[in-house]
Design a protein around this motif. Sequence first.
Motif, PDB file in Angstrom:
ATOM      1  N   THR A 241       0.849  -1.185   0.000  1.00  0.00           N
ATOM      2  CA  THR A 241       0.000   0.000   0.000  1.00  0.00           C
ATOM      3  C   THR A 241       0.886   1.238   0.000  1.00  0.00           C
ATOM      4  O   THR A 241       1.962   1.229   0.614  1.00  0.00           O
ATOM      5  CB  THR A 241      -0.949   0.004   1.216  1.00  0.00           C
ATOM      6  N   PRO A 242       0.491   2.294  -0.702  1.00  0.00           N
ATOM      7  CA  PRO A 242       1.316   3.505  -0.728  1.00  0.00           C
ATOM      8  C   PRO A 242       1.346   4.181   0.640  1.00  0.00           C
ATOM      9  O   PRO A 242       0.401   4.103   1.430  1.00  0.00           O
ATOM     10  CB  PRO A 242       0.614   4.393  -1.761  1.00  0.00           C
ATOM     11  N   GLY A 243       2.456   4.846   0.906  1.00  0.00           N
ATOM     12  CA  GLY A 243       2.595   5.607   2.139  1.00  0.00           C
ATOM     13  C   GLY A 243       3.363   6.887   1.879  1.00  0.00           C
ATOM     14  O   GLY A 243       3.937   7.082   0.799  1.00  0.00           O
ATOM     15  N   THR A 244       3.371   7.756   2.873  1.00  0.00           N
ATOM     16  CA  THR A 244       4.076   9.036   2.780  1.00  0.00           C
ATOM     17  C   THR A 244       4.845   9.281   4.067  1.00  0.00           C
ATOM     18  O   THR A 244       4.299   9.077   5.168  1.00  0.00           O
ATOM     19  CB  THR A 244       3.081  10.196   2.549  1.00  0.00           C
ATOM     20  N   VAL A 245       6.076   9.728   3.939  1.00  0.00           N
ATOM     21  CA  VAL A 245       6.863  10.087   5.124  1.00  0.00           C
ATOM     22  C   VAL A 245       6.225  11.321   5.755  1.00  0.00           C
ATOM     23  O   VAL A 245       6.107  12.363   5.114  1.00  0.00           O
ATOM     24  CB  VAL A 245       8.334  10.363   4.758  1.00  0.00           C
ATOM     25  N   SER A 246       5.786  11.184   7.000  1.00  0.00           N
ATOM     26  CA  SER A 246       5.100  12.289   7.676  1.00  0.00           C
ATOM     27  C   SER A 246       5.984  13.010   8.685  1.00  0.00           C
ATOM     28  O   SER A 246       5.701  14.158   9.038  1.00  0.00           O
ATOM     29  CB  SER A 246       3.844  11.778   8.385  1.00  0.00           C
ATOM     30  N   ALA A 247       7.041  12.367   9.157  1.00  0.00           N
ATOM     31  CA  ALA A 247       7.930  13.010  10.137  1.00  0.00           C
ATOM     32  C   ALA A 247       9.277  12.325  10.141  1.00  0.00           C
ATOM     33  O   ALA A 247       9.366  11.096   9.998  1.00  0.00           O
ATOM     34  CB  ALA A 247       7.317  12.974  11.532  1.00  0.00           C
TER      35      ALA A 247
END
Length: 360
Positions: A241-247
Amino acid sequence: MNRRSFLWSAATVTAAAGAGGAVVLLSDRGTPAATAAAAPATGTARVVRTDLVTTEPLFGTLGFAGEVRVSGVTDGHSYTWLPAPGAVVAAGQPLYEVDGRAVPLLPGDRPVWRPFAAGMTPGPDVTQLNNGLVALGFAHGLTGSPRFGTASAAAVRRWQHALGVPVTGRVELGEVVFAHVPLRVTTVSADVGARPEPGAPLVVATSTDRVVTLPVPVDQAFLLHVSDAVTVTLPDARTTTPGTVSAVSPVAVAPSQDTPSDRPPVSTVDVSVTLADPGAAAAYTTAPVSVSVTTASVRGVLAVPITALVARAGGGFAVTVVDGPRRRQVPVTAGVFADTLVQVSGGGLAEGDVVEVPAS
């Protein structure tokens, strides 16, 4: 090409040789300099123009973001109801109960430290209460107000009437809890029937936001930046599943004392990744996952199968171009490696050219 890519390319070519029989070393003139074994069977592949992406796996833990610790803020005879671990508490719902009176949850970051009543000093805790009353539909026009006036008192009375508790227009200390909402309970420190103790640990909870926490070695932290796109492989090792670096934490964490003696201690940087589709991880509470991070990417480049590379005696690589019965070696510079393809550049090679590869 960086050092890691070069070592990989050399290892890959060596592995290809082991699978096919031998790697031909070419002299600077493109003629065979030495042959370690009989010439292997060969096939062909075409030079393609494509986009290439190289990824590297990092390993972390799927869980929930934003741990919250709630302590008791009132006394009484006993806790008469407590939530179960795993319960999700929304705004306006009770987080626990003391002496038969529910203590509801409202959104806010500041814990309760004083009662709320008309004439009190304005403050951010009052803003939280007013915002919560508006969100629940018991007030209008109080959003962002730090003052508890007649409008706030009237809204509190409407709220108390709906809760079925004494209607006073005041909120006493311990009659409300402020925290991130909705709140997912992870552990409960008290027991039903126990006497409430102000300041004693009561509930540990998190938000319901899914997050992957990655302890990234400091020498790899440069690979990750806030807003970078990544791919998360779930615990079944098949679903992605796609993800995004948030911190990305600016502080490195010293290696654990529990590091096995056969591994060198490595400081790490904590990185958080949010999921584009949290529902994809609904079957898991806490679980290990892997995260694919892009380390290099190129667009619209010439590429050949990695097995088409031939190691040159003087260093570097070449490919064997097949033109009918003729074969010629073309020196190339290897760039980005991705799956079975490698970027190649250098004169004498064009899209659509046929190159020699080991027979499958």
